[in-house]
Design a protein around this motif. Structure first.
Motif, PDB file in Angstrom:
ATOM      1  N   PHE A  98       0.852  -1.188   0.000  1.00 49.99           N
ATOM      2  CA  PHE A  98       0.000   0.000   0.000  1.00 49.99           C
ATOM      3  C   PHE A  98       0.890   1.241   0.000  1.00 49.99           C
ATOM      4  CE2 PHE A  98      -2.678  -3.324   1.714  1.00 49.99           C
ATOM      5  CZ  PHE A  98      -3.895  -3.095   1.082  1.00 49.99           C
ATOM      6  N   VAL A  99       0.555   2.183  -0.883  1.00 48.59           N
ATOM      7  CA  VAL A  99       1.374   3.388  -1.018  1.00 48.59           C
ATOM      8  C   VAL A  99       0.511   4.639  -0.938  1.00 48.59           C
ATOM      9  CG1 VAL A  99       3.034   2.179  -2.490  1.00 48.59           C
ATOM     10  CG2 VAL A  99       1.185   3.489  -3.551  1.00 48.59           C
ATOM     11  N   LYS A 100       1.147   5.743  -0.566  1.00 46.42           N
ATOM     12  CA  LYS A 100       0.512   7.051  -0.625  1.00 46.42           C
ATOM     13  C   LYS A 100       0.940   7.708  -1.936  1.00 46.42           C
ATOM     14  CE  LYS A 100      -1.301   6.923   3.552  1.00 46.42           C
ATOM     15  NZ  LYS A 100      -2.772   6.845   3.751  1.00 46.42           N
ATOM     16  N   ILE A 101      -0.044   8.036  -2.775  1.00 45.76           N
ATOM     17  CA  ILE A 101       0.242   8.688  -4.053  1.00 45.76           C
ATOM     18  C   ILE A 101       0.273  10.192  -3.819  1.00 45.76           C
ATOM     19  CG2 ILE A 101      -0.491   8.966  -6.448  1.00 45.76           C
ATOM     20  CD1 ILE A 101      -2.220   6.420  -6.037  1.00 45.76           C
ATOM     21  N   ASP A 102       1.332  10.847  -4.236  1.00 47.29           N
ATOM     22  CA  ASP A 102       1.456  12.290  -4.009  1.00 47.29           C
ATOM     23  C   ASP A 102       0.218  13.034  -4.504  1.00 47.29           C
ATOM     24  OD1 ASP A 102       3.930  11.708  -3.036  1.00 47.29           O
ATOM     25  OD2 ASP A 102       5.026  13.110  -4.317  1.00 47.29           O
ATOM     26  N   GLY A 103      -0.528  13.623  -3.571  1.00 53.69           N
ATOM     27  CA  GLY A 103      -1.689  14.433  -3.915  1.00 53.69           C
ATOM     28  C   GLY A 103      -2.920  13.665  -4.338  1.00 53.69           C
ATOM     29  N   ASN A 104      -2.882  12.319  -4.245  1.00 48.52           N
ATOM     30  CA  ASN A 104      -4.014  11.532  -4.751  1.00 48.52           C
ATOM     31  C   ASN A 104      -4.388  10.343  -3.875  1.00 48.52           C
ATOM     32  OD1 ASN A 104      -4.945  12.533  -7.574  1.00 48.52           O
ATOM     33  ND2 ASN A 104      -2.716  12.682  -7.612  1.00 48.52           N
ATOM     34  N   GLY A 105      -4.194  10.452  -2.579  1.00 53.02           N
ATOM     35  CA  GLY A 105      -4.648   9.394  -1.687  1.00 53.02           C
ATOM     36  C   GLY A 105      -3.806   8.136  -1.727  1.00 53.02           C
ATOM     37  N   GLU A 106      -4.488   6.981  -1.628  1.00 51.17           N
ATOM     38  CA  GLU A 106      -3.788   5.706  -1.482  1.00 51.17           C
ATOM     39  C   GLU A 106      -3.974   4.808  -2.699  1.00 51.17           C
ATOM     40  OE1 GLU A 106      -3.335   3.262   2.431  1.00 51.17           O
ATOM     41  OE2 GLU A 106      -5.055   2.396   1.384  1.00 51.17           O
ATOM     42  N   GLY A 107      -2.944   4.011  -2.983  1.00 50.48           N
ATOM     43  CA  GLY A 107      -3.009   3.017  -4.044  1.00 50.48           C
ATOM     44  C   GLY A 107      -2.396   1.720  -3.558  1.00 50.48           C
ATOM     45  N   SER A 108      -2.553   0.655  -4.344  1.00 49.53           N
ATOM     46  CA  SER A 108      -1.996  -0.638  -3.938  1.00 49.53           C
ATOM     47  C   SER A 108      -1.305  -1.322  -5.113  1.00 49.53           C
ATOM     48  CB  SER A 108      -3.096  -1.546  -3.385  1.00 49.53           C
ATOM     49  OG  SER A 108      -4.082  -1.794  -4.371  1.00 49.53           O
ATOM     50  N   ILE A 109      -0.303  -2.146  -4.778  1.00 47.60           N
ATOM     51  CA  ILE A 109       0.460  -2.893  -5.784  1.00 47.60           C
ATOM     52  C   ILE A 109       0.468  -4.360  -5.378  1.00 47.60           C
ATOM     53  CG2 ILE A 109       2.609  -2.986  -7.099  1.00 47.60           C
ATOM     54  CD1 ILE A 109       3.392  -0.310  -5.744  1.00 47.60           C
ATOM     55  N   ILE A 110      -0.030  -5.238  -6.252  1.00 52.90           N
ATOM     56  CA  ILE A 110       0.014  -6.668  -5.955  1.00 52.90           C
ATOM     57  C   ILE A 110       1.404  -7.211  -6.285  1.00 52.90           C
ATOM     58  CG2 ILE A 110      -2.464  -6.989  -6.292  1.00 52.90           C
ATOM     59  CD1 ILE A 110      -1.851  -8.131  -9.069  1.00 52.90           C
ATOM     60  N   LEU A 111       1.712  -8.378  -5.775  1.00 52.92           N
ATOM     61  CA  LEU A 111       3.056  -8.947  -5.894  1.00 52.92           C
ATOM     62  C   LEU A 111       3.545  -9.035  -7.340  1.00 52.92           C
ATOM     63  CD1 LEU A 111       5.394 -10.269  -4.268  1.00 52.92           C
ATOM     64  CD2 LEU A 111       4.296 -12.475  -4.713  1.00 52.92           C
ATOM     65  N   SER A 112       2.680  -9.476  -8.257  1.00 50.07           N
ATOM     66  CA  SER A 112       3.097  -9.667  -9.655  1.00 50.07           C
ATOM     67  C   SER A 112       3.414  -8.358 -10.368  1.00 50.07           C
ATOM     68  CB  SER A 112       2.009 -10.419 -10.434  1.00 50.07           C
ATOM     69  OG  SER A 112       0.800  -9.682 -10.445  1.00 50.07           O
ATOM     70  N   GLU A 113       3.014  -7.218  -9.766  1.00 47.19           N
ATOM     71  CA  GLU A 113       3.287  -5.915 -10.378  1.00 47.19           C
ATOM     72  C   GLU A 113       4.477  -5.204  -9.732  1.00 47.19           C
ATOM     73  OE1 GLU A 113       2.146  -4.734 -13.081  1.00 47.19           O
ATOM     74  OE2 GLU A 113       0.615  -6.255 -13.428  1.00 47.19           O
ATOM     75  N   ILE A 114       5.180  -5.902  -8.851  1.00 42.89           N
ATOM     76  CA  ILE A 114       6.359  -5.309  -8.209  1.00 42.89           C
ATOM     77  C   ILE A 114       7.572  -5.396  -9.126  1.00 42.89           C
ATOM     78  CG2 ILE A 114       8.004  -5.524  -6.290  1.00 42.89           C
ATOM     79  CD1 ILE A 114       5.360  -4.341  -5.431  1.00 42.89           C
ATOM     80  N   ALA A 115       7.826  -6.599  -9.652  1.00 42.69           N
ATOM     81  CA  ALA A 115       8.989  -6.814 -10.520  1.00 42.69           C
ATOM     82  C   ALA A 115       8.747  -8.046 -11.375  1.00 42.69           C
ATOM     83  CB  ALA A 115      10.256  -6.990  -9.677  1.00 42.69           C
ATOM     84  N   PRO A 116       9.395  -8.130 -12.557  1.00 37.42           N
ATOM     85  CA  PRO A 116       9.239  -9.332 -13.391  1.00 37.42           C
ATOM     86  C   PRO A 116       9.945 -10.526 -12.754  1.00 37.42           C
ATOM     87  CG  PRO A 116      10.869  -7.845 -14.333  1.00 37.42           C
ATOM     88  CD  PRO A 116      10.257  -7.116 -13.183  1.00 37.42           C
ATOM     89  N   GLY A 117       9.459 -11.719 -13.050  1.00 38.17           N
ATOM     90  CA  GLY A 117      10.101 -12.919 -12.517  1.00 38.17           C
ATOM     91  C   GLY A 117       9.680 -13.218 -11.089  1.00 38.17           C
ATOM     92  N   ARG A 118      10.344 -14.198 -10.515  1.00 41.01           N
ATOM     93  CA  ARG A 118      10.011 -14.636  -9.161  1.00 41.01           C
ATOM     94  C   ARG A 118      10.615 -13.701  -8.118  1.00 41.01           C
ATOM     95  NH1 ARG A 118      11.498 -20.564  -6.573  1.00 41.01           N
ATOM     96  NH2 ARG A 118      10.384 -20.287  -4.595  1.00 41.01           N
ATOM     97  N   ILE A 119       9.809 -13.333  -7.139  1.00 33.92           N
ATOM     98  CA  ILE A 119      10.277 -12.454  -6.063  1.00 33.92           C
ATOM     99  C   ILE A 119      10.444 -13.292  -4.796  1.00 33.92           C
ATOM    100  CG2 ILE A 119       9.708 -10.466  -4.610  1.00 33.92           C
ATOM    101  CD1 ILE A 119       8.092  -9.371  -6.984  1.00 33.92           C
ATOM    102  N   ARG A 120      11.669 -13.410  -4.338  1.00 30.35           N
ATOM    103  CA  ARG A 120      11.941 -14.203  -3.135  1.00 30.35           C
ATOM    104  C   ARG A 120      11.682 -13.396  -1.864  1.00 30.35           C
ATOM    105  NH1 ARG A 120      14.495 -18.925  -4.314  1.00 30.35           N
ATOM    106  NH2 ARG A 120      15.370 -19.137  -6.418  1.00 30.35           N
TER     107      ARG A 120
END
Length: 234
Positions: free
Chosen positions: A22-44
């Motif tokens: 969960f992140v705070k977007i500058d001037g636009n409230g809150e947003g969220s990022i699911i695991l698959s949208e963090i980085a390509p490939g497997r995230i350990r």
């Protein structure tokens, strides 16, 4: 300020719950990022990429009511660099507004941010000051624009390498003619058939647009002359 799908935004990591960031977007409230949208490939280890309070650049994927889905992995290096440069300039522009407007600054900045970024608003004001005059008056507008126009803005530079080859006996002359007609940018010979193109402007978007025009023109002329053209990706 409203967001659009595909827009690049500056965020601050707020918290991590399971595999959702969960992140705070500058001037636009809150947003969220699911695991698959963090980085390509497997995230350990998710915390190798994000930790609370870290500043990150994201892309808006979906907007549904108050829910904003973001992606970290889909942001290109060019998009990231451009937003960071704009963010630095935005902070500088806000400082100018505060120095000229004093106690009124916070309220006026808040009013502008309801519609757009300070950076975009003041860049537009350099060309057409009417909107700024309506908010702060003619005298303050002149003072603000005088300072902005005196600021030495760092030039944005983009480089690209291309190949131009042909088996024609007059191939060298053909290539010289093709490149000689290019009026924008700086073109340098690297090695056989290989050339670099450099463009610069006040911002990355403008520099990129100039580069695209040059590449399109070279490709068109090369095709007409039967010269093989390709862009070298790094």
């Amino acid at each position: 300020m409203n967001l659009d799908i595909g827009e690049i935004v500056m965020c601050t990591v707020d918290r991590i719950v399971g595999t959702i960031v969960f992140v705070k977007i500058d001037g636009n409230g809150e947003g969220s990022i699911i695991l698959s949208e963090i980085a390509p490939g497997r995230i350990r280890n998710l915390r190798d990429y994000v930790v609370p309070k870290k500043r990150i650049v994201c892309k808006v994927l979906r907007i549904s009511g108050d829910r904003i889905d973001l992606s970290l992995r889909r942001v290109t290096q060019k998009e990231k660099k451009e937003l960071i440069e704009q963010y630095k300039q935005e902070k500088s522009y806000i400082s100018v507004l505060k120095s000229i407007l004093g106690e009124k600054a916070d309220k006026i900045i808040e009013e502008i941010l309801k519609e757009e970024k300070i950076y975009n608003f003041l860049e537009e004001a350099k060309e057409n000051s009417k909107k700024l005059e309506k908010i702060v008056g003619k005298n303050e507008t002149k003072k603000i624009l005088d300072i902005l126009n005196l600021q030495k803005q760092k030039k944005a530079i983009i480089k690209k390498e291309i190949n131009l080859t042909t088996s024609k006996s007059n191939g060298l002359e053909l290539i010289k003619d093709i490149l000689g007609e290019i009026k924008e940018g700086e073109i340098k010979y690297i090695s056989a058939g290989k050339y670099s193109i450099k463009t610069e402007s006040n911002d990355l978007k403008s520099a990129d647009n100039i580069l695209k025009r040059i590449l399109s023109e070279i490709e068109k002329k090369a095709k007409k002359e039967g010269v093989d053209f390709s862009i070298l990706e790094k």
